[in-house]
Design a protein around this motif. Structure first.
Motif, PDB file in Angstrom:
ATOM      1  N   GLY A  70       0.820  -1.210   0.000  1.00  0.00           N
ATOM      2  CA  GLY A  70       0.000   0.000   0.000  1.00  0.00           C
ATOM      3  C   GLY A  70       0.850   1.255   0.000  1.00  0.00           C
ATOM      4  O   GLY A  70       0.556   2.224  -0.707  1.00  0.00           O
ATOM      5  N   GLN A  71       1.900   1.252   0.789  1.00  0.00           N
ATOM      6  CA  GLN A  71       2.831   2.383   0.837  1.00  0.00           C
ATOM      7  C   GLN A  71       3.444   2.624  -0.547  1.00  0.00           C
ATOM      8  O   GLN A  71       3.491   3.749  -1.027  1.00  0.00           O
ATOM      9  CB  GLN A  71       3.931   2.105   1.866  1.00  0.00           C
ATOM     10  N   ASP A  72       3.878   1.556  -1.189  1.00  0.00           N
ATOM     11  CA  ASP A  72       4.478   1.671  -2.521  1.00  0.00           C
ATOM     12  C   ASP A  72       3.480   2.205  -3.542  1.00  0.00           C
ATOM     13  O   ASP A  72       3.807   3.065  -4.354  1.00  0.00           O
ATOM     14  CB  ASP A  72       5.010   0.313  -2.994  1.00  0.00           C
ATOM     15  N   PHE A  73       2.244   1.696  -3.503  1.00  0.00           N
ATOM     16  CA  PHE A  73       1.249   2.142  -4.464  1.00  0.00           C
ATOM     17  C   PHE A  73       0.875   3.611  -4.221  1.00  0.00           C
ATOM     18  O   PHE A  73       0.743   4.381  -5.172  1.00  0.00           O
ATOM     19  CB  PHE A  73      -0.006   1.264  -4.428  1.00  0.00           C
ATOM     20  N   GLY A  74       0.719   4.003  -2.970  1.00  0.00           N
ATOM     21  CA  GLY A  74       0.427   5.410  -2.658  1.00  0.00           C
ATOM     22  C   GLY A  74       1.528   6.340  -3.149  1.00  0.00           C
ATOM     23  O   GLY A  74       1.256   7.393  -3.742  1.00  0.00           O
ATOM     24  N   ASN A  75       2.769   5.958  -2.933  1.00  0.00           N
ATOM     25  CA  ASN A  75       3.904   6.751  -3.430  1.00  0.00           C
ATOM     26  C   ASN A  75       3.898   6.815  -4.952  1.00  0.00           C
ATOM     27  O   ASN A  75       4.162   7.863  -5.543  1.00  0.00           O
ATOM     28  CB  ASN A  75       5.230   6.155  -2.944  1.00  0.00           C
ATOM     29  N   TRP A  76       3.605   5.677  -5.600  1.00  0.00           N
ATOM     30  CA  TRP A  76       3.590   5.616  -7.049  1.00  0.00           C
ATOM     31  C   TRP A  76       2.516   6.537  -7.632  1.00  0.00           C
ATOM     32  O   TRP A  76       2.760   7.257  -8.591  1.00  0.00           O
ATOM     33  CB  TRP A  76       3.369   4.174  -7.494  1.00  0.00           C
TER      34      TRP A  76
END
Length: 141
Positions: free
Chosen positions: A55-61
């Motif tokens: 989730g953190q990675d997708f939000g940053n992306w």
């Protein structure tokens, strides 16, 4: 007229970028939720982008690829995406942007119903898009 055309073209470019980037990068593997680590930094103004590594990675992306249309984003429980749009996003662009985000979100977190919450720059909810995995359709509220 030109300003509205520019906004529509910007939204279409974002849809194209989100679709092709997600397709080219493959799925981000979601890990089990973890508690956020304690931090002594002064990052109090920024919301936590995800309560799992995926989730953190997708939000940053989402924020990095939005070309200035998304001010902030967060993922909760790998099935809820909250997005704060910038003032440059017109009301007519919110629904296509939500649909594009729902499609990209589904590619990264498949086999589950998903919700995309669209917020105005003042953080008031303006649109909810619910993706139904069985019908492969997005419903707006």
């Amino acid at each position: 007229m030109i300003k509205q055309l520019r906004r529509i073209l910007t939204a279409l470019v974002l849809v194209l970028v989100l679709t092709t980037t997600v397709a080219c990068n493959g799925a981000v593997q979601a890990k089990s939720p973890t508690l956020p680590a304690a931090s002594s930094s002064n990052n109090y103004g920024q919301i936590e982008r995800g309560n799992s590594a995926g989730g953190q990675d997708f939000g940053n992306w989402v924020v990095s690829k939005s070309k200035g249309l998304v001010k902030d984003a967060y993922v909760r429980d790998n099935n809820k995406l909250g997005v704060i749009v910038t003032p440059q996003v017109s009301p007519t662009e919110v629904k296509p942007l939500a649909k594009s985000l729902a499609q990209g979100f589904h590619k990264n977190f498949p086999n589950q119903d998903l919700t995309v919450l669209m917020y105005a720059p003042d953080k008031k909810l303006i649109l909810t898009a619910k993706y139904d995995v069985q019908s492969n359709q997005v419903e707006y509220k």
